[in-house]
Write a protein that holds these residues in place. Structure first.
Motif, PDB file in Angstrom:
ATOM      1  N   ASN A 159     -61.879 101.628  48.716  1.00  0.00           N
ATOM      2  CA  ASN A 159     -60.382 102.336  49.462  1.00  0.00           C
ATOM      3  C   ASN A 159     -58.767 101.430  48.989  1.00  0.00           C
ATOM      4  OD1 ASN A 159     -62.482 103.583  51.055  1.00  0.00           O
ATOM      5  ND2 ASN A 159     -63.073 101.374  52.220  1.00  0.00           N
ATOM      6  N   LYS A 160     -59.398 100.709  47.551  1.00  0.00           N
ATOM      7  CA  LYS A 160     -57.807 100.242  47.385  1.00  0.00           C
ATOM      8  C   LYS A 160     -57.026 101.283  47.462  1.00  0.00           C
ATOM      9  CE  LYS A 160     -59.129  96.101  45.361  1.00  0.00           C
ATOM     10  NZ  LYS A 160     -59.009  95.456  44.197  1.00  0.00           N
ATOM     11  N   SER A 161     -55.468 101.206  47.616  1.00  0.00           N
ATOM     12  CA  SER A 161     -53.966 102.055  47.291  1.00  0.00           C
ATOM     13  C   SER A 161     -53.532 101.663  45.837  1.00  0.00           C
ATOM     14  CB  SER A 161     -53.185 101.342  48.749  1.00  0.00           C
ATOM     15  OG  SER A 161     -52.630 100.938  48.081  1.00  0.00           O
ATOM     16  N   PHE A 162     -53.024 102.872  46.121  1.00  0.00           N
ATOM     17  CA  PHE A 162     -51.778 103.439  44.349  1.00  0.00           C
ATOM     18  C   PHE A 162     -51.190 101.674  44.523  1.00  0.00           C
ATOM     19  CE2 PHE A 162     -48.529 103.835  41.958  1.00  0.00           C
ATOM     20  CZ  PHE A 162     -49.190 103.762  40.854  1.00  0.00           C
ATOM     21  N   ALA A 163     -50.684 101.148  45.393  1.00  0.00           N
ATOM     22  CA  ALA A 163     -49.934  99.794  45.387  1.00  0.00           C
ATOM     23  C   ALA A 163     -50.512  98.775  45.236  1.00  0.00           C
ATOM     24  CB  ALA A 163     -48.934  99.611  46.595  1.00  0.00           C
TER      25      ALA A 163
END
Length: 86
Positions: free
Chosen positions: A68-72
């Motif tokens: 669930n990690k975002s691009f940031a």
């Protein structure tokens, strides 16, 4: 009379010394000892199962977090230095 009192005390102290020399294994029966060993085994097994479940939970939690990690977040974790590619 004093000698008789001393003799009684020494007999009592000898009995006490005999009792102190006996170990716990000698004082309790074999059936009670086996029950204690069985309880000890089951407690160890339960502890191992609990630790295994905790490890599995942490691994699953880490996988979900990674998924669930975002691009940031991914960008911040990368070790790329943009100055090298200029």
């Amino acid at each position: 009379m004093a000698k008789q009192k001393r003799g009684q005390k020494s007999a009592a102290s000898e009995a006490r010394i005999e009792n102190q020399g006996a170990t716990l294994r000698d004082r309790i029966g074999n059936d009670a000892l086996e029950k204690l060993r069985e309880v000890s085994r089951t407690m160890r097994q339960e502890e191992e199962q609990r630790k295994a479940a905790e490890r599995e939970r942490k691994i699953t939690e880490q996988k979900i977090k990674e998924k669930n990690k975002s691009f940031a977040d991914l960008f911040e974790e990368s070790n790329l230095d943009w100055k090298k590619f200029k």
